[in-house]
Design a protein around this motif. Sequence first.
Motif, PDB file in Angstrom:
ATOM      1  N   ALA A  29      64.599  61.722 -16.063  1.00 46.68           N
ATOM      2  CA  ALA A  29      64.788  62.591 -14.900  1.00 46.68           C
ATOM      3  C   ALA A  29      63.452  63.165 -14.430  1.00 46.68           C
ATOM      4  O   ALA A  29      63.173  63.234 -13.234  1.00 46.68           O
ATOM      5  CB  ALA A  29      65.763  63.716 -15.242  1.00 46.68           C
ATOM      6  N   LEU A  30      62.624  63.580 -15.379  1.00 47.04           N
ATOM      7  CA  LEU A  30      61.302  64.095 -15.034  1.00 47.04           C
ATOM      8  C   LEU A  30      60.448  63.011 -14.386  1.00 47.04           C
ATOM      9  O   LEU A  30      59.751  63.254 -13.385  1.00 47.04           O
ATOM     10  CB  LEU A  30      60.613  64.635 -16.283  1.00 47.04           C
ATOM     11  N   LEU A  31      60.484  61.816 -14.959  1.00 43.06           N
ATOM     12  CA  LEU A  31      59.694  60.714 -14.411  1.00 43.06           C
ATOM     13  C   LEU A  31      60.159  60.343 -13.011  1.00 43.06           C
ATOM     14  O   LEU A  31      59.341  60.105 -12.117  1.00 43.06           O
ATOM     15  CB  LEU A  31      59.787  59.500 -15.337  1.00 43.06           C
ATOM     16  N   SER A  32      61.477  60.292 -12.810  1.00 43.11           N
ATOM     17  CA  SER A  32      62.010  59.945 -11.496  1.00 43.11           C
ATOM     18  C   SER A  32      61.571  60.949 -10.441  1.00 43.11           C
ATOM     19  O   SER A  32      61.138  60.573  -9.349  1.00 43.11           O
ATOM     20  CB  SER A  32      63.542  59.887 -11.568  1.00 43.11           C
ATOM     21  N   ALA A  33      61.659  62.239 -10.775  1.00 42.00           N
ATOM     22  CA  ALA A  33      61.245  63.279  -9.833  1.00 42.00           C
ATOM     23  C   ALA A  33      59.746  63.199  -9.546  1.00 42.00           C
ATOM     24  O   ALA A  33      59.305  63.383  -8.406  1.00 42.00           O
ATOM     25  CB  ALA A  33      61.608  64.650 -10.398  1.00 42.00           C
ATOM     26  N   LEU A  34      58.969  62.911 -10.587  1.00 46.40           N
ATOM     27  CA  LEU A  34      57.521  62.803 -10.428  1.00 46.40           C
ATOM     28  C   LEU A  34      57.144  61.660  -9.491  1.00 46.40           C
ATOM     29  O   LEU A  34      56.355  61.833  -8.557  1.00 46.40           O
ATOM     30  CB  LEU A  34      56.871  62.593 -11.794  1.00 46.40           C
ATOM     31  N   LEU A  35      57.709  60.480  -9.722  1.00 46.41           N
ATOM     32  CA  LEU A  35      57.361  59.326  -8.895  1.00 46.41           C
ATOM     33  C   LEU A  35      57.823  59.497  -7.452  1.00 46.41           C
ATOM     34  O   LEU A  35      57.162  59.022  -6.516  1.00 46.41           O
ATOM     35  CB  LEU A  35      57.967  58.057  -9.491  1.00 46.41           C
ATOM     36  N   ALA A  36      58.972  60.161  -7.275  1.00 45.32           N
ATOM     37  CA  ALA A  36      59.473  60.366  -5.914  1.00 45.32           C
ATOM     38  C   ALA A  36      58.475  61.153  -5.071  1.00 45.32           C
ATOM     39  O   ALA A  36      58.347  60.925  -3.869  1.00 45.32           O
ATOM     40  CB  ALA A  36      60.818  61.086  -5.965  1.00 45.32           C
ATOM     41  N   LYS A  37      57.743  62.050  -5.704  1.00 49.43           N
ATOM     42  CA  LYS A  37      56.761  62.852  -4.974  1.00 49.43           C
ATOM     43  C   LYS A  37      55.606  62.000  -4.462  1.00 49.43           C
ATOM     44  O   LYS A  37      54.930  62.376  -3.498  1.00 49.43           O
ATOM     45  CB  LYS A  37      56.235  63.973  -5.868  1.00 49.43           C
ATOM     46  N   ALA A  38      55.387  60.861  -5.093  1.00 50.28           N
ATOM     47  CA  ALA A  38      54.333  59.946  -4.645  1.00 50.28           C
ATOM     48  C   ALA A  38      54.909  58.824  -3.786  1.00 50.28           C
ATOM     49  O   ALA A  38      54.213  57.851  -3.486  1.00 50.28           O
ATOM     50  CB  ALA A  38      53.601  59.369  -5.852  1.00 50.28           C
ATOM     51  N   GLY A  39      56.191  58.935  -3.410  1.00 48.03           N
ATOM     52  CA  GLY A  39      56.827  57.908  -2.584  1.00 48.03           C
ATOM     53  C   GLY A  39      57.176  56.654  -3.341  1.00 48.03           C
ATOM     54  O   GLY A  39      57.284  55.574  -2.757  1.00 48.03           O
ATOM     55  N   CYS A  40      57.364  56.770  -4.652  1.00 44.62           N
ATOM     56  CA  CYS A  40      57.674  55.600  -5.481  1.00 44.62           C
ATOM     57  C   CYS A  40      59.063  55.723  -6.091  1.00 44.62           C
ATOM     58  O   CYS A  40      59.618  56.812  -6.217  1.00 44.62           O
ATOM     59  CB  CYS A  40      56.650  55.458  -6.609  1.00 44.62           C
ATOM     60  N   GLN A  41      59.607  54.603  -6.503  1.00 39.16           N
ATOM     61  CA  GLN A  41      60.867  54.599  -7.207  1.00 39.16           C
ATOM     62  C   GLN A  41      60.763  53.723  -8.453  1.00 39.16           C
ATOM     63  O   GLN A  41      59.839  52.916  -8.587  1.00 39.16           O
ATOM     64  CB  GLN A  41      62.004  54.109  -6.306  1.00 39.16           C
ATOM     65  N   LEU A  42      61.718  53.924  -9.354  1.00 37.93           N
ATOM     66  CA  LEU A  42      61.699  53.229 -10.632  1.00 37.93           C
ATOM     67  C   LEU A  42      62.530  51.958 -10.601  1.00 37.93           C
ATOM     68  O   LEU A  42      63.553  51.884  -9.943  1.00 37.93           O
ATOM     69  CB  LEU A  42      62.266  54.134 -11.731  1.00 37.93           C
ATOM     70  N   LYS A  43      62.066  50.990 -11.365  1.00 38.98           N
ATOM     71  CA  LYS A  43      62.845  49.790 -11.639  1.00 38.98           C
ATOM     72  C   LYS A  43      63.032  49.733 -13.152  1.00 38.98           C
ATOM     73  O   LYS A  43      62.108  49.409 -13.900  1.00 38.98           O
ATOM     74  CB  LYS A  43      62.107  48.542 -11.149  1.00 38.98           C
ATOM     75  N   ALA A  44      64.216  50.096 -13.610  1.00 39.45           N
ATOM     76  CA  ALA A  44      64.483  50.182 -15.043  1.00 39.45           C
ATOM     77  C   ALA A  44      64.689  48.790 -15.635  1.00 39.45           C
ATOM     78  O   ALA A  44      65.445  47.989 -15.096  1.00 39.45           O
ATOM     79  CB  ALA A  44      65.715  51.038 -15.287  1.00 39.45           C
ATOM     80  N   GLN A  45      64.016  48.520 -16.750  1.00 40.79           N
ATOM     81  CA  GLN A  45      64.129  47.227 -17.413  1.00 40.79           C
ATOM     82  C   GLN A  45      64.203  47.431 -18.924  1.00 40.79           C
ATOM     83  O   GLN A  45      63.465  48.250 -19.473  1.00 40.79           O
ATOM     84  CB  GLN A  45      62.926  46.334 -17.067  1.00 40.79           C
ATOM     85  N   ALA A  46      65.088  46.702 -19.575  1.00 42.34           N
ATOM     86  CA  ALA A  46      65.265  46.820 -21.027  1.00 42.34           C
ATOM     87  C   ALA A  46      64.400  45.779 -21.730  1.00 42.34           C
ATOM     88  O   ALA A  46      64.543  44.580 -21.499  1.00 42.34           O
ATOM     89  CB  ALA A  46      66.727  46.625 -21.396  1.00 42.34           C
TER      90      ALA A  46
END
Length: 257
Positions: free
Chosen positions: A58-75
Amino acid sequence: MMRLSGTVSLLLLIALMFSAAAFAQHSPCQLSVRLESEQQSTAAGLHNATRTSQQSYALLSALLAKAGCQLKAQAFPAGRAVKMLENGSLSIMVGMSKTAEREQFSYFVGPHHTERMVIVGQREMQHNVSDLFQLLSWPGLISVTEGAYYGQKWQQLLQQEDALQQRLFYASGNQQKLAMLATNRVVATLEDETIVDELLLQADLAQRYVKLFVLHENPVYFAISRKAVSHELYLQLQQHWLQMQHSGEADEIRQKF
């Protein structure tokens, strides 16, 4: 929390990661991040569903959103993921200790959590094992996560005690590592105390396992691949993280879990 079904956990993580980054869905900035594989045994529950794991993403998602980025989760298996971070085929890993070796191929943003590594083992070990040397005198395998860092004392022991390597089961991730303990395939394992505390909320496991002693404590970070992420974006993320800390936003996110 650790007994959530795989489907519920997956939906929760998807909502967690992408809700904060919804505004950036058309952005070309998409960064891959490692998740625990849920294909492993769930004997100890789902690692992705723990409070510590959910807070981190959740912290990482909020952090990246501030830079205009999104996550691609991979196992990916943990050991493989570290190598991918080094070669740039994976962008980010959470919960990473900062070491001189890792700093050669990673930027570190954070810390986002303080990891207190404990030894958890079979209940009959409780009054007999209170340090590493007593642990080594106890028969049976010990599970660890491949590629994980457990502190300088552990690193030194690995170099000094050749017999220790023969006692270790290298798991592909934390979920498999804890499942090995829950199914009696190992006598002890090394894990963050916050995860262990959740594990021992399960009555059947609390009857069989206990925390034995603290091995190591250090802050952990978002490790960002130097090959996958530009230095400019790293500096942006570092600044956004400081703002999240100073504004209280980071603490607000933690308190949701």
